[in-house]
Design a protein around this motif. Sequence first.
Motif, PDB file in Angstrom:
ATOM      1  N   UNK A 332       6.513   1.782 -10.269  1.00 50.97           N
ATOM      2  CA  UNK A 332       6.401   0.503  -9.803  1.00 50.97           C
ATOM      3  C   UNK A 332       7.346   0.019  -8.958  1.00 50.97           C
ATOM      4  N   UNK A 333       7.924   1.016  -8.158  1.00 52.16           N
ATOM      5  CA  UNK A 333       8.835   0.671  -7.070  1.00 52.16           C
ATOM      6  C   UNK A 333       7.859   0.412  -5.855  1.00 52.16           C
ATOM      7  N   UNK A 334       8.127  -0.891  -5.386  1.00 50.09           N
ATOM      8  CA  UNK A 334       7.371  -1.173  -3.843  1.00 50.09           C
ATOM      9  C   UNK A 334       8.329  -1.265  -2.813  1.00 50.09           C
ATOM     10  N   UNK A 335       7.914  -0.737  -1.790  1.00 51.00           N
ATOM     11  CA  UNK A 335       8.341  -0.850  -0.341  1.00 51.00           C
ATOM     12  C   UNK A 335       7.650  -2.273   0.452  1.00 51.00           C
ATOM     13  N   UNK A 336       8.846  -3.165   0.694  1.00 46.63           N
ATOM     14  CA  UNK A 336       8.515  -4.371   1.343  1.00 46.63           C
ATOM     15  C   UNK A 336       7.991  -4.105   2.598  1.00 46.63           C
ATOM     16  N   UNK A 361      15.726   9.401  -1.394  1.00 47.17           N
ATOM     17  CA  UNK A 361      16.791   8.696  -1.761  1.00 47.17           C
ATOM     18  C   UNK A 361      16.794   7.089  -2.311  1.00 47.17           C
ATOM     19  N   UNK A 362      15.586   6.628  -1.574  1.00 50.66           N
ATOM     20  CA  UNK A 362      15.464   5.340  -1.922  1.00 50.66           C
ATOM     21  C   UNK A 362      14.680   5.173  -3.571  1.00 50.66           C
ATOM     22  N   UNK A 363      14.197   6.188  -3.684  1.00 46.27           N
ATOM     23  CA  UNK A 363      13.609   6.101  -5.020  1.00 46.27           C
ATOM     24  C   UNK A 363      14.533   6.605  -6.137  1.00 46.27           C
ATOM     25  N   UNK A 364      15.562   7.340  -6.041  1.00 46.02           N
ATOM     26  CA  UNK A 364      16.580   7.706  -6.724  1.00 46.02           C
ATOM     27  C   UNK A 364      17.719   6.439  -6.791  1.00 46.02           C
ATOM     28  N   UNK A 365      17.721   5.622  -6.005  1.00 45.10           N
ATOM     29  CA  UNK A 365      18.735   4.512  -5.942  1.00 45.10           C
ATOM     30  C   UNK A 365      18.058   3.158  -6.370  1.00 45.10           C
ATOM     31  N   UNK A 366      16.732   3.263  -6.658  1.00 42.84           N
ATOM     32  CA  UNK A 366      15.842   1.886  -6.985  1.00 42.84           C
ATOM     33  C   UNK A 366      15.847   1.917  -8.396  1.00 42.84           C
ATOM     34  N   UNK A 369      10.487  -0.870 -10.887  1.00 39.08           N
ATOM     35  CA  UNK A 369       9.823  -2.311 -10.870  1.00 39.08           C
ATOM     36  C   UNK A 369      10.519  -2.916  -9.845  1.00 39.08           C
ATOM     37  N   UNK A 370      11.369  -2.449  -9.195  1.00 34.19           N
ATOM     38  CA  UNK A 370      12.218  -3.039  -7.836  1.00 34.19           C
ATOM     39  C   UNK A 370      11.275  -3.057  -6.752  1.00 34.19           C
ATOM     40  N   UNK A 371      11.545  -4.040  -5.695  1.00 35.13           N
ATOM     41  CA  UNK A 371      11.032  -4.011  -4.279  1.00 35.13           C
ATOM     42  C   UNK A 371      12.203  -3.686  -3.448  1.00 35.13           C
ATOM     43  N   UNK A 372      11.952  -2.487  -2.678  1.00 36.05           N
ATOM     44  CA  UNK A 372      12.970  -2.337  -1.787  1.00 36.05           C
ATOM     45  C   UNK A 372      12.728  -2.960  -0.397  1.00 36.05           C
ATOM     46  N   UNK A 374      14.939  -3.513   3.703  1.00 34.70           N
ATOM     47  CA  UNK A 374      15.734  -3.053   4.734  1.00 34.70           C
ATOM     48  C   UNK A 374      17.199  -2.994   4.238  1.00 34.70           C
ATOM     49  N   UNK A 375      17.768  -3.989   3.631  1.00 35.18           N
ATOM     50  CA  UNK A 375      18.865  -3.984   3.088  1.00 35.18           C
ATOM     51  C   UNK A 375      19.530  -2.925   2.314  1.00 35.18           C
ATOM     52  N   UNK A 376      18.411  -2.274   1.632  1.00 33.00           N
ATOM     53  CA  UNK A 376      18.603  -1.190   0.664  1.00 33.00           C
ATOM     54  C   UNK A 376      18.827   0.040   1.376  1.00 33.00           C
ATOM     55  N   UNK A 377      18.589   0.070   2.822  1.00 34.28           N
ATOM     56  CA  UNK A 377      18.571   1.107   3.530  1.00 34.28           C
ATOM     57  C   UNK A 377      20.111   1.726   3.790  1.00 34.28           C
ATOM     58  N   UNK A 378      20.356   3.334   3.901  1.00 33.97           N
ATOM     59  CA  UNK A 378      21.644   3.552   4.294  1.00 33.97           C
ATOM     60  C   UNK A 378      22.168   3.038   5.823  1.00 33.97           C
ATOM     61  N   UNK A 379      23.244   2.898   5.903  1.00 31.53           N
ATOM     62  CA  UNK A 379      23.849   2.239   7.147  1.00 31.53           C
ATOM     63  C   UNK A 379      23.283   2.963   8.258  1.00 31.53           C
ATOM     64  N   UNK A 380      22.944   4.243   8.475  1.00 33.20           N
ATOM     65  CA  UNK A 380      22.628   4.614   9.660  1.00 33.20           C
ATOM     66  C   UNK A 380      21.225   4.317  10.075  1.00 33.20           C
ATOM     67  N   UNK A 381      20.420   3.807   8.951  1.00 31.09           N
ATOM     68  CA  UNK A 381      18.992   3.533   9.223  1.00 31.09           C
ATOM     69  C   UNK A 381      18.750   1.965   9.589  1.00 31.09           C
ATOM     70  N   UNK A 382      19.954   1.158   9.515  1.00 26.00           N
ATOM     71  CA  UNK A 382      19.901  -0.317   9.661  1.00 26.00           C
ATOM     72  C   UNK A 382      19.987  -0.820  11.027  1.00 26.00           C
TER      73      UNK A 382
END
Length: 428
Positions: A332-336, A361-366, A369-372, A374-382
Amino acid sequence: MRQAKKPLFPHEDSGLPCPLQDSWQRSQEYGLHRDDNAQPWIAPSFLQDARERNPWVQQLATPLLENLSAGLKKPPTIMVLSDATGLVFTPLGDTRFLNKAEHLALSPGHLWSENARGTNAIGTVRQMEHAWVASGVEPTPQPPGLDKQKALRILNAGIALCITGETGCGKEHFSRELYQQSRWRNGKFVAVNCAAIPENLIESELFGYLPGAFTGASAKGYTGKIREADGGILFLDEIGDMPATMQTRLLRVLQEKTVTPLGGNTAQPVDFALICATHQDLLARVREGAFREDLFYRIREFNLTLAPLREWSHRQVFIRQLWRDAGGEKRAITLSEPLIAHLAALPWPGNVRQLVSLLKVLIALADDGDTVTPADLPAEYLAAPPQALSAEDRAIRDASGNMSLAAKALGISRSTLYRRLERDKHQA
């Protein structure tokens, strides 16, 4: 046309296309002469073997020839059907205008390869085709969702498929999808990375070995990847990195449809479909002497180029699909939506492989039920993604600034190209 003993084109201003000059030069190097009367041919049993190795004659060529049959009845018209090596399968049309020698030379089983006959239409047209490809004018790359049905037909016909594209663009993933829909799906999909296996082990890995075949060999022996693929698909990734000695043995397997394990002297029959994949320019490898030319033609009976991820349409849909496949929805992790739009606009130099890694990586860190965002991205993808190039700008880049070549690649006139560039400049 036969090759003379002396160079026939000593000057660049001969007026003939460069590929023909190159062919005449190669013919001279083969030791062929204009007055040669030899008519190389193969025995009927070998001709039958060649037909069996080329099922496309019956499955693909025959329907086309039926459509052309009416035109071929008009003299003086003749069409010769041959394989990639210049081996004549079938002459079609009105042959009454040919003299006896010409009629014999075009009969099934006769060889018209360039190295057997010199410069000729049958043996040299394919050389010119690959020279044209080598000039840099490649077919437009297609994302996996488009030319699949065509590739599936090729695979089902037993024709060797070569998939090219940038590293990480999904060549193996696409091949596995083809396998699951093909007539080979009841067999195994056996993947071999030719670049990852040490050179001293690749022979035993591919061809297998008998017990005690060499020091350190398993007491039970080893079947080998090629025999594992019997009845299924053999996927050779990074085929351009295959050692030269293995290229020779692989060619023999593909030609004879048999494999002899190390330490054995009995050939085992095999039947499989072949898919090869590479990010390299195989034709350049051939010119460098690093890849066998005869193997090149054998594994690349049909070539499919996959576009890099940054050029795919519907990237947002693809990202959602990958997110589901990676297990995001199960937790139940959602991508915004802003995140999906941001990811779709990134250049992705590592293509699909890079995108999949990031999503994991995003799934492992969330948390569930979270909503992911852009602020959750690693720095190189910002960083803000660079503005996508237009089709016109991309064509100009690919043509190294040559406006005529760019316009030709786009299928428009040079004046139209200039007008579009001017329009884009005012709209920017």
